[in-house]
Design a protein around this motif. Structure first.
Motif, PDB file in Angstrom:
ATOM      1  N   GLN A   1       0.753  -1.412   0.380  1.00  0.00           N
ATOM      2  CA  GLN A   1       0.186  -0.399  -0.166  1.00  0.00           C
ATOM      3  C   GLN A   1       0.710   1.576   0.094  1.00  0.00           C
ATOM      4  OE1 GLN A   1      -2.840   0.824  -0.552  1.00  0.00           O
ATOM      5  NE2 GLN A   1      -4.350  -0.591  -0.195  1.00  0.00           N
ATOM      6  N   VAL A   2       0.073   2.035  -0.690  1.00  0.00           N
ATOM      7  CA  VAL A   2       0.847   3.531  -0.651  1.00  0.00           C
ATOM      8  C   VAL A   2      -0.426   4.450  -0.322  1.00  0.00           C
ATOM      9  CG1 VAL A   2       1.882   5.293  -2.438  1.00  0.00           C
ATOM     10  CG2 VAL A   2       2.237   2.781  -2.403  1.00  0.00           C
ATOM     11  N   GLN A   3       0.721   5.852   0.445  1.00  0.00           N
ATOM     12  CA  GLN A   3      -0.469   6.598   0.909  1.00  0.00           C
ATOM     13  C   GLN A   3       0.146   8.016   0.550  1.00  0.00           C
ATOM     14  OE1 GLN A   3      -0.163   3.900   3.596  1.00  0.00           O
ATOM     15  NE2 GLN A   3      -1.718   3.675   2.385  1.00  0.00           N
ATOM     16  N   LEU A   4      -0.635   8.240   0.218  1.00  0.00           N
ATOM     17  CA  LEU A   4      -0.745  10.098  -0.312  1.00  0.00           C
ATOM     18  C   LEU A   4      -1.491  10.785   0.482  1.00  0.00           C
ATOM     19  CD1 LEU A   4      -0.951   7.763  -3.830  1.00  0.00           C
ATOM     20  CD2 LEU A   4       1.091   9.465  -3.775  1.00  0.00           C
ATOM     21  N   ARG A  26       5.758   6.082  -0.321  1.00  0.00           N
ATOM     22  CA  ARG A  26       6.101   4.664  -0.244  1.00  0.00           C
ATOM     23  C   ARG A  26       6.863   4.240  -1.951  1.00  0.00           C
ATOM     24  NH1 ARG A  26       6.259  -0.196  -1.646  1.00  0.00           N
ATOM     25  NH2 ARG A  26       4.501  -0.992  -2.032  1.00  0.00           N
ATOM     26  N   THR A  27       7.668   4.540  -2.202  1.00  0.00           N
ATOM     27  CA  THR A  27       8.019   4.585  -3.956  1.00  0.00           C
ATOM     28  C   THR A  27       8.725   2.960  -4.388  1.00  0.00           C
ATOM     29  OG1 THR A  27       9.494   6.720  -3.772  1.00  0.00           O
ATOM     30  CG2 THR A  27       9.777   5.453  -5.326  1.00  0.00           C
ATOM     31  N   ILE A  28       7.462   3.294  -5.678  1.00  0.00           N
ATOM     32  CA  ILE A  28       7.554   1.440  -5.892  1.00  0.00           C
ATOM     33  C   ILE A  28       7.811   1.728  -7.024  1.00  0.00           C
ATOM     34  CG2 ILE A  28       6.056  -0.308  -6.740  1.00  0.00           C
ATOM     35  CD1 ILE A  28       3.303   0.653  -5.549  1.00  0.00           C
ATOM     36  N   ILE A  91      -9.643  20.883  -9.074  1.00  0.00           N
ATOM     37  CA  ILE A  91      -9.140  19.533  -7.720  1.00  0.00           C
ATOM     38  C   ILE A  91      -7.483  18.922  -8.369  1.00  0.00           C
ATOM     39  CG2 ILE A  91      -9.428  17.500  -6.022  1.00  0.00           C
ATOM     40  CD1 ILE A  91     -12.324  18.315  -6.245  1.00  0.00           C
ATOM     41  N   TYR A  92      -6.484  19.178  -7.634  1.00  0.00           N
ATOM     42  CA  TYR A  92      -5.274  18.594  -7.881  1.00  0.00           C
ATOM     43  C   TYR A  92      -4.974  17.487  -7.163  1.00  0.00           C
ATOM     44  CZ  TYR A  92      -4.271  22.352 -10.699  1.00  0.00           C
ATOM     45  OH  TYR A  92      -4.279  23.739 -12.215  1.00  0.00           O
ATOM     46  N   TYR A  93      -4.816  16.016  -7.359  1.00  0.00           N
ATOM     47  CA  TYR A  93      -4.440  15.035  -7.128  1.00  0.00           C
ATOM     48  C   TYR A  93      -2.569  14.758  -8.288  1.00  0.00           C
ATOM     49  CZ  TYR A  93      -9.206  14.795  -7.258  1.00  0.00           C
ATOM     50  OH  TYR A  93     -10.929  14.748  -7.205  1.00  0.00           O
ATOM     51  N   CYS A  94      -2.335  13.934  -6.788  1.00  0.00           N
ATOM     52  CA  CYS A  94      -1.295  13.101  -6.791  1.00  0.00           C
ATOM     53  C   CYS A  94      -1.414  12.007  -7.290  1.00  0.00           C
ATOM     54  CB  CYS A  94      -0.287  13.523  -5.212  1.00  0.00           C
ATOM     55  SG  CYS A  94      -0.323  13.027  -3.961  1.00  0.00           S
ATOM     56  N   ALA A  95      -0.393  10.758  -7.388  1.00  0.00           N
ATOM     57  CA  ALA A  95      -0.626   9.571  -7.412  1.00  0.00           C
ATOM     58  C   ALA A  95       0.352   9.010  -7.454  1.00  0.00           C
ATOM     59  CB  ALA A  95      -1.343   9.426  -8.816  1.00  0.00           C
ATOM     60  N   ALA A  96       0.769   7.483  -7.388  1.00  0.00           N
ATOM     61  CA  ALA A  96       1.249   6.315  -7.393  1.00  0.00           C
ATOM     62  C   ALA A  96       1.392   5.064  -7.972  1.00  0.00           C
ATOM     63  CB  ALA A  96       2.334   6.218  -6.325  1.00  0.00           C
ATOM     64  N   TRP A 110      -3.783   7.216  -5.067  1.00  0.00           N
ATOM     65  CA  TRP A 110      -4.649   7.931  -5.080  1.00  0.00           C
ATOM     66  C   TRP A 110      -4.675   9.210  -3.881  1.00  0.00           C
ATOM     67  CZ3 TRP A 110      -5.136  10.338 -10.433  1.00  0.00           C
ATOM     68  CH2 TRP A 110      -4.916   9.781 -11.121  1.00  0.00           C
ATOM     69  N   GLY A 111      -3.995  10.405  -3.470  1.00  0.00           N
ATOM     70  CA  GLY A 111      -4.573  10.683  -2.756  1.00  0.00           C
ATOM     71  C   GLY A 111      -5.936  11.565  -3.063  1.00  0.00           C
ATOM     72  N   GLN A 112      -6.467  12.292  -1.341  1.00  0.00           N
ATOM     73  CA  GLN A 112      -7.642  13.036  -1.754  1.00  0.00           C
ATOM     74  C   GLN A 112      -8.060  14.219  -2.838  1.00  0.00           C
ATOM     75  OE1 GLN A 112      -5.695  13.439   0.792  1.00  0.00           O
ATOM     76  NE2 GLN A 112      -5.692  15.784   1.153  1.00  0.00           N
TER      77      GLN A 112
END
Length: 120
Positions: A1-4, A26-28, A91-96, A110-112
């Motif tokens: 899992q990755v939290q943003l 964390r970085t994958i 709305i701007y989202y960061c994603a991983a 995805w972040g919120q």
């Protein structure tokens, strides 16, 4: 899992600047991280990404005004927004966890989101 978790949004006048921040837990390895945005009534669109080798990719419209920066030592992803226009309101989202730079469908985490509002 990755939290943003994104932050840094706000309201600015046209021509102003904002710096968005995203804590990435964390970085994958081998995957992309990126910024996307969604304006009211529109589909989500790509803004910029950091590729697995560390170089950046940008959507055509944002080249020159926006800069994506990754600080892996601090688990941070930034998006510097300059010379903002009313049409940047979204709305701007960061994603991983992405497998293609500007394709939002390939991103897993995805972040919120954080709201950016640009007035004329």
């Amino acid at each position: 899992q990755v939290q943003l978790v994104e932050s840094g949004g706000g309201s600015v006048q046209a021509g102003g600047s904002l710096r968005l921040s995203c804590i990435v837990s964390r970085t994958i390895p081998g995957t992309y991280v990126g910024w996307f945005r969604q304006a009211p009534g529109k589909e989500r669109e790509a803004v910029a990404c950091i590729k697995p080798r560390g170089n950046a990719g940008y959507a055509d419209d944002e080249t020159g005004r926006f800069t994506i920066i990754q600080d892996r030592s601090k688990n941070m992803l930034y998006l510097q927004l300059n010379n903002l226009k009313p049409e940047d309101t979204a709305i701007y989202y960061c994603a991983a966890g992405g497998s293609a730079c500007l394709n939002d469908r390939t991103y897993i985490y995805w972040g919120q989101g954080t709201q950016v509002t640009v007035s004329s």
